[in-house]
Scaffold this motif. Structure first.
Motif, mmCIF file in Angstrom:
data_model
loop_
_atom_site.group_PDB
_atom_site.id
_atom_site.type_symbol
_atom_site.label_atom_id
_atom_site.label_comp_id
_atom_site.label_asym_id
_atom_site.label_seq_id
_atom_site.Cartn_x
_atom_site.Cartn_y
_atom_site.Cartn_z
ATOM 1 N N SER A 26 35.528 53.608 35.655
ATOM 2 C CA SER A 26 36.424 52.195 35.759
ATOM 3 C C SER A 26 36.924 51.764 34.711
ATOM 4 C CB SER A 26 34.761 51.130 36.153
ATOM 5 O OG SER A 26 35.160 51.679 37.572
ATOM 6 N N THR A 30 42.663 45.557 34.887
ATOM 7 C CA THR A 30 42.418 45.145 36.545
ATOM 8 C C THR A 30 42.376 47.097 37.895
ATOM 9 O OG1 THR A 30 45.128 45.883 36.539
ATOM 10 C CG2 THR A 30 44.568 43.782 35.115
ATOM 11 N N PHE A 31 42.183 45.758 38.037
ATOM 12 C CA PHE A 31 42.096 46.955 39.619
ATOM 13 C C PHE A 31 42.861 46.798 40.128
ATOM 14 C CE2 PHE A 31 40.384 47.854 44.078
ATOM 15 C CZ PHE A 31 39.148 48.380 43.886
ATOM 16 N N ALA A 34 42.947 50.683 38.573
ATOM 17 C CA ALA A 34 42.391 51.929 39.419
ATOM 18 C C ALA A 34 42.877 52.381 40.351
ATOM 19 C CB ALA A 34 40.877 50.768 39.244
ATOM 20 N N CYS A 100 43.724 45.457 48.954
ATOM 21 C CA CYS A 100 44.432 46.898 47.983
ATOM 22 C C CYS A 100 45.689 45.578 48.292
ATOM 23 C CB CYS A 100 44.574 48.222 48.197
ATOM 24 S SG CYS A 100 42.545 48.916 47.342
ATOM 25 N N CYS A 186 40.277 38.377 40.855
ATOM 26 C CA CYS A 186 40.649 39.459 42.122
ATOM 27 C C CYS A 186 40.019 39.254 43.295
ATOM 28 C CB CYS A 186 39.892 40.762 41.270
ATOM 29 S SG CYS A 186 40.303 42.232 42.233
ATOM 30 N N HIS A 205 39.217 40.231 37.586
ATOM 31 C CA HIS A 205 39.244 41.508 37.672
ATOM 32 C C HIS A 205 37.861 41.819 36.526
ATOM 33 C CE1 HIS A 205 42.842 42.213 39.856
ATOM 34 N NE2 HIS A 205 43.390 41.358 39.517
ATOM 35 N N LEU A 208 34.292 42.601 37.841
ATOM 36 C CA LEU A 208 34.622 43.632 38.900
ATOM 37 C C LEU A 208 34.940 44.830 37.270
ATOM 38 C CD1 LEU A 208 34.713 45.196 41.439
ATOM 39 C CD2 LEU A 208 36.791 44.619 41.390
ATOM 40 N N LEU A 209 35.463 45.157 36.863
ATOM 41 C CA LEU A 209 35.087 46.438 36.160
ATOM 42 C C LEU A 209 34.442 46.472 35.295
ATOM 43 C CD1 LEU A 209 39.563 46.650 36.082
ATOM 44 C CD2 LEU A 209 38.221 48.399 37.183
ATOM 45 N N LEU A 244 35.173 49.093 46.471
ATOM 46 C CA LEU A 244 35.865 49.022 45.263
ATOM 47 C C LEU A 244 35.276 50.201 44.164
ATOM 48 C CD1 LEU A 244 36.019 44.907 45.273
ATOM 49 C CD2 LEU A 244 37.259 47.219 46.461
ATOM 50 N N GLY A 248 37.075 52.757 41.723
ATOM 51 C CA GLY A 248 37.419 52.879 39.550
ATOM 52 C C GLY A 248 36.311 53.520 39.704
#
Length: 583
Positions: A26, A30-31, A34, A100, A186, A205, A208-209, A244, A248
């Motif tokens: 990850s 940004t996702f 990913a 997504c 995100c 983002h 999350l990451l 998620l 990731g």
């Protein structure tokens, strides 16, 4: 009911655990990045039916293709960057692709629950309406099976409601997708609402990451690992930890629908047994409890299950019960389950997911703490000391700071109980459109979790939620202690009891206990009530109000937790009616 051992359909080949693509934990900006990277692998998601039979293989590559097409569809329908799109979080390829797609389109996906967690049509429509009102989406998308309910909620809110198939019928014009920034929102995640009105948590983002990276590095996610889950994808543990995170960190995953787990819980363990890799699978306490109870009446555990490759058996989402964990070990040791696989953790949606995680292999560790210390009340020397086992919830994730603070915000030392605060890149951006609530819990970058606990040698121990505390005559009592005491009586399951404070006729406060009752004889009910009252008195040292209620009466949050606040509200309003007892 005897559960049948499932077989994998020969025509389907699950996605692999390993592939030549180098794993990245990850480390993306940004996702969106990913998703793009995971799609270069041969890994992906595998959806199973009620018996655990594989029925749909959905690679990350296929999911990305569908997501990009859906993203163009969203933009063609007028969805702009920053708009909310509500998604009923069915455990299905459609939901994962739509989530997504929203990310690619710059919209904020808002995962919302299925009706299986609510008592009936009206209560589901009402709850869905509350969350739609809060998130203010332009569009609600859902499986066709709940057309009537979802459309009713969408119409009440004034947003467009379409099922997956209706949405797929729209054109997907060739249009440029917006760029994503690490500090863009995100998605919007609803906290469980167990102690407060459901509130939308805005997660960037970057947050999350960071959480996915911390989770992967702490858990040592690597080659050969594979996810297995039945958790709902609208709850943070299911959404972040089991969906998620799989993208990731490029991990293949097997899904069983939550409602299928509820009917056939051992199908979860069957899937883990068939897993060719090192299993990672998480559950709240009640999931382990259900499986241990279900297998207790069956034999030949070793013949049916092989749990020897279950590397990470995560525990979280509610208070971790060491007695239940021991029962699970006792039930499945012959199948190769190792107690050291248990991986306790602590987290909340406001911190994306995880705050602390037990290092792999350390298992369940507890400390016995006097109840007076837990509640902050003076010791009653006339009664013998009582202790509660408090579970070690692990160490903070990388770059996550945790402090225990007192009433005046002073930082507590080891083994001193106070409010749990945390700070780090995983902490939420805000509560959506609720500045007051945001300012109440976010102070100079620190998040007031609302939970009580203490630190010891770098590990966090959680003792309960501050808002659940019952204060009677100046003495503090944890509702969990009262509930657990009643659960020790024969015939009660985890989640059968809700404890809270009520005002009696003389104007004083007393503990009240609502208990699911499966006894039909009125005289026996009286005996049961008195037995419960005696048990609570032995724990608290005072009398309580005991009300026997029909099974499945006590309300739960969308994530399956007991909602004491709602139970109290329903009881005081007369919506929960106690059973009749003998005169």
């Amino acid at each position: 009911m005897t559960e049948l051992t499932p077989q994998i359909t020969p025509a389907l080949t699950p996605t692999p655990n390993d592939c030549p693509l180098p794993r990245r934990r990850s480390d993306f900006a940004t996702f969106n990045e990913a998703i793009d990277y995971a799609a270069k692998s041969e890994k992906g998601m595998n959806f199973h039916d009620a018996r655990g039979t594989l029925e749909r293989v959905y690679t990350f590559s296929e999911m990305r293709e569908n997501a990009l097409e859906h993203a163009r569809r969203l933009i063609g329908m007028g969805i702009e960057k920053g708009d909310r799109v509500a998604l009923i979080a069915e455990t299905s390829p459609e939901f994962t692709a739509m989530f997504c797609a929203c990310v690619y389109a710059g919209a904020w996906p808002v995962p919302l629950p299925l009706p299986t967690t609510f008592g009936g049509k009206d209560s589901y429509i009402e709850q869905l309406g509350v969350q739609l009102s809060s998130s203010d989406p332009k569009l609600l998308l859902y499986p066709a099976e709940i057309d009537e309910l979802a459309k009713a909620a969408a119409d009440r809110q004034g947003c467009t409601g379409q099922n997956w198939d209706e949405f797929a019928g729209h054109d997907a014009p060739d249009t440029q997708l917006p760029d994503a920034d690490p500090d863009d929102i995100c998605y919007l995640q609803y906290s469980s609402g167990s102690t407060r009105f459901p509130t939308g948590v805005a997660v960037t983002h970057r947050a999350l990451l960071h959480n996915l990276y911390g989770h992967a590095t702490t858990m040592h996610i690597g080659e050969g690992d594979r996810g297995v889950t039945w958790l709902p994808l609208y709850h943070d543990m299911g959404l972040v930890g089991c969906f998620l995170s799989m993208i990731g960190n490029q991990v293949s995953v097997d899904y069983l629908k939550t409602e299928h787990f509820a009917r056939r819980p051992l199908a979860w363990l069957d899937m883990i047994s068939r897993n060719p890799g090192n299993s990672m699978s998480y559950s709240p306490t009640f999931g382990y409890d259900i499986c241990a109870r279900r297998i207790s009446s069956q034999s030949h555990v070793a013949d049916r299950f092989d749990l020897s490759r279950w590397r990470l058996a995560g525990n979280g989402a509610d208070m971790i019960r060491p007695d239940v964990m021991q029962q699970f070990v006792n039930a499945f040791a012959d199948a190769g389950f190792k107690a050291g696989a248990f991986t306790p953790s602590y987290g909340l949606a406001e911190a994306t997911l995880a705050v602390t995680v037990m290092p792999p292999g350390e298992g369940i560790k507890v400390e016995l703490v006097e109840e007076e210390r837990l509640s902050g009340s003076p010791r009653d020397l006339s009664r013998p000391a009582r202790y509660r086992a408090i579970v070690n919830c692990g160490k903070p994730l990388p770059d996550m700071d945790v402090e225990i603070r007192g009433e005046n915000d002073e930082v507590k030392s080891d083994h001193q109980i106070g409010k749990v605060w945390c700070r780090g890149p995983s902490v939420m951006h805000s509560y959506f459109r609720d500045e007051t609530a945001t300012q109440d819990c976010l102070v100079s970058g620190w998040l007031d979790t609302g939970d009580m606990g203490y630190m010891a040698n770098g590990y966090l121990f959680i003792v309960g939620r501050a808002k659940d505390m019952i204060i009677i005559n100046g003495k503090n009592h944890w509702p969990q202690d009262i509930e657990w005491a009643v659960e020790q009586l024969p015939g009660f399951n985890h989640g059968d009891i809700a404890a809270f404070a009520v005002e009696t006729e003389n104007g004083e406060e007393a503990p009240a206990v609502l208990v699911h009752c499966r006894v039909s004889d009125p005289d026996e009910r009286v005996k049961l009530r008195d037995q419960i009252a005696d048990k609570v008195r032995s724990v608290t040292g005072m009398s309580c109000v005991v009300e026997l209620v029909p099974p499945r009466t006590l309300p739960r949050t969308s994530s399956g937790k007991l909602s004491r606040a709602k139970a109290k509200k329903l009881y005081l309003s007369g919506e929960i009616e106690p059973l009749k007892l003998a005169a």
